[in-house]
Design a protein around this motif. Structure first.
Motif, PDB file in Angstrom:
ATOM      1  N   GLN A 156      46.478  35.076  47.156  1.00  0.00           N
ATOM      2  CA  GLN A 156      47.438  34.571  45.891  1.00  0.00           C
ATOM      3  C   GLN A 156      47.519  33.140  45.909  1.00  0.00           C
ATOM      4  N   ASP A 200      44.225  38.180  44.208  1.00  0.00           N
ATOM      5  CA  ASP A 200      44.908  39.156  44.812  1.00  0.00           C
ATOM      6  C   ASP A 200      43.993  40.285  45.241  1.00  0.00           C
ATOM      7  N   LYS A 244      44.145  44.792  45.218  1.00  0.00           N
ATOM      8  CA  LYS A 244      44.803  46.080  44.860  1.00  0.00           C
ATOM      9  C   LYS A 244      44.132  47.396  45.737  1.00  0.00           C
ATOM     10  N   ARG A 292      47.270  39.143  51.493  1.00  0.00           N
ATOM     11  CA  ARG A 292      47.766  38.594  50.221  1.00  0.00           C
ATOM     12  C   ARG A 292      48.127  37.263  49.902  1.00  0.00           C
TER      13      ARG A 292
END
Length: 85
Positions: free
Chosen positions: A23, A28, A30, A19
């Protein structure tokens, strides 16, 4: 915590290792679900959705991290990127 919850926690930990790099570039990831046939479904977020390097990031970063943490995963797919589904 049951076996599936433990597996999902391991997958989240694996994603957490990648991540910061996502970022840093405005993206990102999920975790959406792990199916009964042990397919991990991810969603790429932010700039990762349209980045030309998303295939390489997905295979060399996300998928590899998940497979190291949970070797018995059958597949890793991204639901919102057609070439990765």
């Amino acid at each position: 915590m049951d076996s599936k919850e433990k597996t999902l926690a391991l997958i989240e930990q694996a994603l957490d290792t990648v991540r910061p790099y996502l970022q840093a570039d405005g993206g990102d990831v999920k975790l959406i679900e792990m199916t009964e046939d042990r397919t991990v479904v991810l969603e790429l977020l932010g700039s990762c959705q349209s980045c030309p390097m998303s295939m390489m990031t997905f295979k060399a970063g996300l998928e590899e991290s998940i497979r190291k943490a949970v070797p018995d995963i059958n597949r890793v797919v991204a639901q919102n990127v057609p070439s990765l589904a």
